[in-house]
Design a protein around this motif. Structure first.
Motif, short mmCIF file in Angstrom:
data_model
loop_
_atom_site.label_atom_id
_atom_site.label_comp_id
_atom_site.label_asym_id
_atom_site.label_seq_id
_atom_site.Cartn_x
_atom_site.Cartn_y
_atom_site.Cartn_z
N ASP A 267 24.99 -9.22 1.61
CA ASP A 267 24.14 -8.76 2.38
C ASP A 267 23.19 -7.93 1.27
OD1 ASP A 267 25.51 -6.82 0.34
OD2 ASP A 267 26.68 -5.69 2.20
N MET A 268 22.63 -8.67 0.30
CA MET A 268 21.83 -8.19 0.18
C MET A 268 20.23 -7.83 0.10
SD MET A 268 22.46 -7.17 -2.81
CE MET A 268 24.12 -6.86 -4.14
N PRO A 269 19.50 -7.13 0.54
CA PRO A 269 18.08 -6.84 1.26
C PRO A 269 16.99 -8.15 0.22
CG PRO A 269 18.59 -5.13 0.13
CD PRO A 269 19.21 -5.66 -0.37
N VAL A 270 15.78 -8.58 1.53
CA VAL A 270 14.90 -9.20 0.60
C VAL A 270 14.03 -7.89 0.00
CG1 VAL A 270 13.26 -10.67 1.40
CG2 VAL A 270 15.31 -11.25 2.40
N ARG A 271 14.22 -6.87 0.83
CA ARG A 271 12.77 -6.44 1.03
C ARG A 271 13.73 -4.89 0.34
NH1 ARG A 271 10.76 -8.75 4.91
NH2 ARG A 271 8.58 -9.99 3.95
N ALA A 272 14.32 -4.68 -0.96
CA ALA A 272 14.83 -2.90 -1.33
C ALA A 272 13.53 -2.34 -1.08
CB ALA A 272 15.98 -3.42 -2.63
N VAL A 273 13.41 -0.61 -0.86
CA VAL A 273 12.42 -0.10 -1.62
C VAL A 273 13.00 0.52 -3.12
CG1 VAL A 273 11.21 1.85 -1.54
CG2 VAL A 273 11.62 0.44 0.86
N VAL B 228 0.86 -1.10 0.42
CA VAL B 228 -0.27 -0.26 -0.44
C VAL B 228 0.74 1.49 0.01
CG1 VAL B 228 -1.43 1.31 1.55
CG2 VAL B 228 -2.20 -1.00 1.01
N ASN B 229 1.66 1.14 0.72
CA ASN B 229 3.11 3.07 1.19
C ASN B 229 4.11 2.38 0.35
OD1 ASN B 229 1.02 3.71 2.76
ND2 ASN B 229 1.99 2.25 4.25
N GLU B 230 4.49 1.38 0.25
CA GLU B 230 5.58 1.17 -1.07
C GLU B 230 6.02 -0.34 -1.48
OE1 GLU B 230 8.83 1.39 2.41
OE2 GLU B 230 8.29 -0.59 2.65
N THR B 231 7.09 -0.14 -2.95
CA THR B 231 6.82 -1.60 -3.52
C THR B 231 8.16 -1.95 -3.00
OG1 THR B 231 4.93 -1.23 -4.75
CG2 THR B 231 7.06 -2.20 -5.46
N THR B 232 8.63 -3.16 -2.89
CA THR B 232 10.10 -3.66 -2.64
C THR B 232 10.71 -4.71 -3.38
OG1 THR B 232 9.12 -5.84 -0.92
CG2 THR B 232 9.93 -3.19 -0.47
N ALA B 233 11.80 -4.66 -3.71
CA ALA B 233 12.13 -5.77 -4.62
C ALA B 233 13.06 -6.98 -3.79
CB ALA B 233 13.15 -5.41 -5.69
N ASN B 234 13.00 -8.70 -3.55
CA ASN B 234 13.66 -8.91 -3.36
C ASN B 234 15.08 -9.28 -4.07
OD1 ASN B 234 14.76 -11.27 -2.27
ND2 ASN B 234 13.00 -12.51 -1.90
N LEU B 235 16.11 -8.49 -3.46
CA LEU B 235 16.97 -8.76 -4.17
C LEU B 235 17.98 -9.49 -3.51
CD1 LEU B 235 18.25 -4.90 -4.15
CD2 LEU B 235 17.44 -6.13 -5.83
N LEU B 236 18.45 -10.24 -2.62
CA LEU B 236 18.37 -11.46 -2.37
C LEU B 236 19.07 -12.81 -2.90
CD1 LEU B 236 20.71 -12.23 -0.10
CD2 LEU B 236 19.13 -13.13 1.17
N ALA B 237 17.20 -12.89 -3.29
CA ALA B 237 17.17 -13.92 -4.07
C ALA B 237 16.63 -13.76 -5.82
CB ALA B 237 15.82 -15.07 -3.38
#
Length: 132
Positions: A121-127, A92-101
């Protein structure tokens, strides 16, 4: 699936996605005209789909290191033939990308797998700050 989706090239998962062992074949369905958003859709169950996007427009410095076992599983040796897609979660407030997988697809064989970048150290939820 629609007739159009049935005519798309089928992508075979070399290794099933975690949590979805029965789903081995997918198609990429383009969701917008600029080719930035796709549905990675199961052939067996079209209700199972993942939003995916190429990372370059959103994360230009993203360069995951692909291990040799991934190349072996995809039966390729050429990194230039790989398509990298990140799984998107639209909130609803943000869209994220899984950069870890990311999902890695060999363009020639159409074999794919979701790769967990161990030791990264890539995030699972990168904005995602750019709109589709």
């Amino acid at each position: 699936m629609t007739d159009t989706e049935l005519n798309m090239p089928i992508i075979d998962m070399a290794v099933p996605m975690p949590g979805f062992p029965a789903h081995r074949q997918f198609v990429l369905v383009r969701l917008n005209d600029n080719g930035l958003l796709y549905a990675f859709t199961s052939v067996d169950d079209p209700n199972l789909r993942f939003l995916v996007a190429p990372p370059e427009p959103f994360f230009p410095d993203y360069a995951p290191e692909i291990e040799n076992d991934v190349f072996a599983a995809l039966n390729t040796k050429d990194p230039d033939r790989l398509l990298v897609m990140v799984v998107i979660t639209a909130g609803v407030n943000e869209t994220t990308a899984n950069l870890l997988a990311p999902i890695i697809v060999d363009r020639d064989s159409r074999r794919a797998m979701q790769v967990v970048l161990t030791g990264s150290d890539m995030p699972v939820r990168a904005v995602m700050r750019r709109a589709f």
